[in-house]
Motif scaffolding. Structure first.
Motif, PDB file in Angstrom:
ATOM      1  N   CYS A   3     -16.536   5.943  -7.558  1.00  0.00           N
ATOM      2  CA  CYS A   3     -16.841   4.524  -7.341  1.00  0.00           C
ATOM      3  C   CYS A   3     -18.203   4.410  -6.668  1.00  0.00           C
ATOM      4  O   CYS A   3     -18.635   5.322  -5.968  1.00  0.00           O
ATOM      5  CB  CYS A   3     -15.798   3.877  -6.421  1.00  0.00           C
ATOM      6  SG  CYS A   3     -14.105   3.983  -6.995  1.00  0.00           S
ATOM      7  N   PHE A  16      -1.295   4.823 -11.819  1.00  0.00           N
ATOM      8  CA  PHE A  16      -2.632   5.100 -12.340  1.00  0.00           C
ATOM      9  C   PHE A  16      -2.568   6.145 -13.450  1.00  0.00           C
ATOM     10  O   PHE A  16      -3.184   5.984 -14.506  1.00  0.00           O
ATOM     11  CB  PHE A  16      -3.566   5.555 -11.214  1.00  0.00           C
ATOM     12  CG  PHE A  16      -4.982   5.778 -11.655  1.00  0.00           C
ATOM     13  CD1 PHE A  16      -5.798   4.697 -11.958  1.00  0.00           C
ATOM     14  CD2 PHE A  16      -5.505   7.049 -11.769  1.00  0.00           C
ATOM     15  CE1 PHE A  16      -7.114   4.882 -12.369  1.00  0.00           C
ATOM     16  CE2 PHE A  16      -6.810   7.257 -12.176  1.00  0.00           C
ATOM     17  CZ  PHE A  16      -7.623   6.165 -12.473  1.00  0.00           C
ATOM     18  N   GLU A  56       0.842  -1.186   0.000  1.00  0.00           N
ATOM     19  CA  GLU A  56       0.000   0.000   0.000  1.00  0.00           C
ATOM     20  C   GLU A  56       0.884   1.244   0.000  1.00  0.00           C
ATOM     21  O   GLU A  56       1.402   1.661   1.043  1.00  0.00           O
ATOM     22  CB  GLU A  56      -0.902  -0.017   1.241  1.00  0.00           C
ATOM     23  CG  GLU A  56      -1.931   1.065   1.245  1.00  0.00           C
ATOM     24  CD  GLU A  56      -2.854   0.962   2.439  1.00  0.00           C
ATOM     25  OE1 GLU A  56      -3.318   2.020   2.886  1.00  0.00           O
ATOM     26  OE2 GLU A  56      -3.088  -0.154   2.928  1.00  0.00           O
ATOM     27  N   GLU A 110       0.533   4.976  -1.590  1.00  0.00           N
ATOM     28  CA  GLU A 110      -0.335   5.900  -2.314  1.00  0.00           C
ATOM     29  C   GLU A 110       0.375   6.611  -3.459  1.00  0.00           C
ATOM     30  O   GLU A 110      -0.167   6.716  -4.556  1.00  0.00           O
ATOM     31  CB  GLU A 110      -0.928   6.936  -1.356  1.00  0.00           C
ATOM     32  CG  GLU A 110      -2.033   6.387  -0.518  1.00  0.00           C
ATOM     33  CD  GLU A 110      -2.724   7.454   0.300  1.00  0.00           C
ATOM     34  OE1 GLU A 110      -2.693   8.649  -0.082  1.00  0.00           O
ATOM     35  OE2 GLU A 110      -3.305   7.080   1.334  1.00  0.00           O
ATOM     36  N   PHE A 126      -7.205   8.476  -6.352  1.00  0.00           N
ATOM     37  CA  PHE A 126      -7.177   8.523  -7.811  1.00  0.00           C
ATOM     38  C   PHE A 126      -8.071   9.602  -8.420  1.00  0.00           C
ATOM     39  O   PHE A 126      -7.972   9.884  -9.611  1.00  0.00           O
ATOM     40  CB  PHE A 126      -7.560   7.162  -8.397  1.00  0.00           C
ATOM     41  CG  PHE A 126      -6.678   6.044  -7.915  1.00  0.00           C
ATOM     42  CD1 PHE A 126      -5.303   6.073  -8.130  1.00  0.00           C
ATOM     43  CD2 PHE A 126      -7.209   4.965  -7.232  1.00  0.00           C
ATOM     44  CE1 PHE A 126      -4.486   5.041  -7.682  1.00  0.00           C
ATOM     45  CE2 PHE A 126      -6.395   3.928  -6.785  1.00  0.00           C
ATOM     46  CZ  PHE A 126      -5.038   3.980  -7.008  1.00  0.00           C
ATOM     47  N   LYS A 139      -0.610   6.379  -7.394  1.00  0.00           N
ATOM     48  CA  LYS A 139      -1.006   7.543  -8.204  1.00  0.00           C
ATOM     49  C   LYS A 139      -0.198   7.614  -9.495  1.00  0.00           C
ATOM     50  O   LYS A 139      -0.749   7.841 -10.575  1.00  0.00           O
ATOM     51  CB  LYS A 139      -0.799   8.844  -7.416  1.00  0.00           C
ATOM     52  CG  LYS A 139      -1.811   9.100  -6.348  1.00  0.00           C
ATOM     53  CD  LYS A 139      -1.471  10.406  -5.654  1.00  0.00           C
ATOM     54  CE  LYS A 139      -2.276  10.593  -4.400  1.00  0.00           C
ATOM     55  NZ  LYS A 139      -1.919  11.824  -3.685  1.00  0.00           N
ATOM     56  N   VAL A 179     -12.632   1.014   0.806  1.00  0.00           N
ATOM     57  CA  VAL A 179     -11.892   0.928  -0.462  1.00  0.00           C
ATOM     58  C   VAL A 179     -12.387   2.011  -1.420  1.00  0.00           C
ATOM     59  O   VAL A 179     -11.596   2.732  -2.034  1.00  0.00           O
ATOM     60  CB  VAL A 179     -12.033  -0.475  -1.091  1.00  0.00           C
ATOM     61  CG1 VAL A 179     -11.470  -0.500  -2.505  1.00  0.00           C
ATOM     62  CG2 VAL A 179     -11.339  -1.512  -0.216  1.00  0.00           C
ATOM     63  N   LYS A 180     -13.692   2.154  -1.551  1.00  0.00           N
ATOM     64  CA  LYS A 180     -14.297   3.180  -2.419  1.00  0.00           C
ATOM     65  C   LYS A 180     -13.782   4.563  -2.063  1.00  0.00           C
ATOM     66  O   LYS A 180     -13.310   5.313  -2.927  1.00  0.00           O
ATOM     67  CB  LYS A 180     -15.825   3.128  -2.282  1.00  0.00           C
ATOM     68  CG  LYS A 180     -16.568   4.295  -2.916  1.00  0.00           C
ATOM     69  CD  LYS A 180     -17.997   4.358  -2.370  1.00  0.00           C
ATOM     70  CE  LYS A 180     -18.814   5.484  -2.873  1.00  0.00           C
ATOM     71  NZ  LYS A 180     -18.359   6.816  -2.610  1.00  0.00           N
ATOM     72  N   ASP A 240     -11.107   5.423  -0.351  1.00  0.00           N
ATOM     73  CA  ASP A 240      -9.664   5.539  -0.612  1.00  0.00           C
ATOM     74  C   ASP A 240      -9.395   5.753  -2.098  1.00  0.00           C
ATOM     75  O   ASP A 240      -8.605   6.611  -2.475  1.00  0.00           O
ATOM     76  CB  ASP A 240      -8.912   4.303  -0.131  1.00  0.00           C
ATOM     77  CG  ASP A 240      -8.689   4.287   1.366  1.00  0.00           C
ATOM     78  OD1 ASP A 240      -8.962   5.307   2.028  1.00  0.00           O
ATOM     79  OD2 ASP A 240      -8.239   3.239   1.882  1.00  0.00           O
ATOM     80  N   TRP A 241     -10.039   4.967  -2.957  1.00  0.00           N
ATOM     81  CA  TRP A 241      -9.807   5.099  -4.403  1.00  0.00           C
ATOM     82  C   TRP A 241     -10.270   6.459  -4.909  1.00  0.00           C
ATOM     83  O   TRP A 241      -9.614   7.067  -5.759  1.00  0.00           O
ATOM     84  CB  TRP A 241     -10.503   3.987  -5.164  1.00  0.00           C
ATOM     85  CG  TRP A 241      -9.843   2.648  -5.004  1.00  0.00           C
ATOM     86  CD1 TRP A 241      -8.714   2.366  -4.292  1.00  0.00           C
ATOM     87  CD2 TRP A 241     -10.271   1.410  -5.567  1.00  0.00           C
ATOM     88  NE1 TRP A 241      -8.429   1.027  -4.378  1.00  0.00           N
ATOM     89  CE2 TRP A 241      -9.355   0.419  -5.155  1.00  0.00           C
ATOM     90  CE3 TRP A 241     -11.336   1.048  -6.373  1.00  0.00           C
ATOM     91  CZ2 TRP A 241      -9.490  -0.913  -5.530  1.00  0.00           C
ATOM     92  CZ3 TRP A 241     -11.464  -0.281  -6.746  1.00  0.00           C
ATOM     93  CH2 TRP A 241     -10.553  -1.239  -6.332  1.00  0.00           C
ATOM     94  N   GLU A 242     -11.392   6.945  -4.400  1.00  0.00           N
ATOM     95  CA  GLU A 242     -11.870   8.267  -4.823  1.00  0.00           C
ATOM     96  C   GLU A 242     -10.892   9.356  -4.385  1.00  0.00           C
ATOM     97  O   GLU A 242     -10.558  10.261  -5.162  1.00  0.00           O
ATOM     98  CB  GLU A 242     -13.271   8.528  -4.263  1.00  0.00           C
ATOM     99  CG  GLU A 242     -14.326   7.693  -4.954  1.00  0.00           C
ATOM    100  CD  GLU A 242     -15.734   7.913  -4.425  1.00  0.00           C
ATOM    101  OE1 GLU A 242     -16.668   7.562  -5.153  1.00  0.00           O
ATOM    102  OE2 GLU A 242     -15.898   8.426  -3.288  1.00  0.00           O
TER     103      GLU A 242
END
Length: 183
Positions: free
Chosen positions: A76, A30, A21, A23, A72, A27, A64-65, A67-69
């Motif tokens: 989601c 991604f 993990e 970040e 990135f 990034k 998870v949603k 964190d991804w929002e």
């Protein structure tokens, strides 16, 4: 979780090839993927994360949603289904991201590793398959020397991890009650 195998079974607890993990690295990767696909974040499709309505799974999917929002800058959604709807959906591959909790019924890593041996295994939801992986599992299955067998299983596990057939996120805690002995 850093490997699809439980901490008790993995041979790669500290391997340098594990996806960690991080970040900033996430990034960068991604953004590289967006460039390769010629996509912009504002055109990136909504990611649907599907889960079964069991225990804390929806709450974990929301983490998870979020964190991804945040990381990135994408959108989601979490969709929760009753098990009877959820399981057929993931067996058909009708999902972008799904959350499945796995626990081994046997005290042997080959049980979990065999779930990914063939693309059409009922619980190989990613439909992943790899000939070299299959070869190591076949050899391990026939090996009588336990140390050699462990090495073949470790080689198979490494392939599974490096190919990112599944992306382990966390290990679920197991709880047990024990009746105290009376004096």
């Amino acid at each position: 979780a850093l490997t699809p195998l439980s901490e008790a079974f993995t041979q790669h607890k500290d391997a340098d090839f594990l996806i960690r993990e991080e970040e900033e690295t996430a990034k960068v990767l991604f953004d590289e993927a967006l460039q390769e696909l010629k996509l912009k974040k504002e055109n990136f499709p909504v990611i649907n994360i599907i889960v079964a309505i069991i225990g804390k799974r929806r709450e974990m999917a929301e983490v998870v949603k979020n964190d991804w929002e945040r990381i990135f800058g994408i959108h989601c959604e979490v969709e929760a289904y009753a098990w009877g709807q959820f399981f057929p959906k993931i067996q058909e591959g009708n999902f972008q991201v799904c959350s499945v909790t796995w626990s081994s019924w046997l005290n042997d890593p080959i049980y979990t590793l065999n779930a990914f041996k063939y693309r059409r295994e009922k619980v190989n939801f990613s439909n992943w398959e790899n000939k070299e992986y299959q070869k190591y599992l076949d050899i391990a299955d026939q090996e009588l020397d336990l140390e050699k067998r462990k090495r073949y299983l470790a080689l198979a596990e490494e392939i599974l991890i490096k190919d990112v057939a599944v992306l382990p996120i966390f290990y679920e805690m197991q709880w047990y009650l024990k009746k105290p002995k009376r004096p």
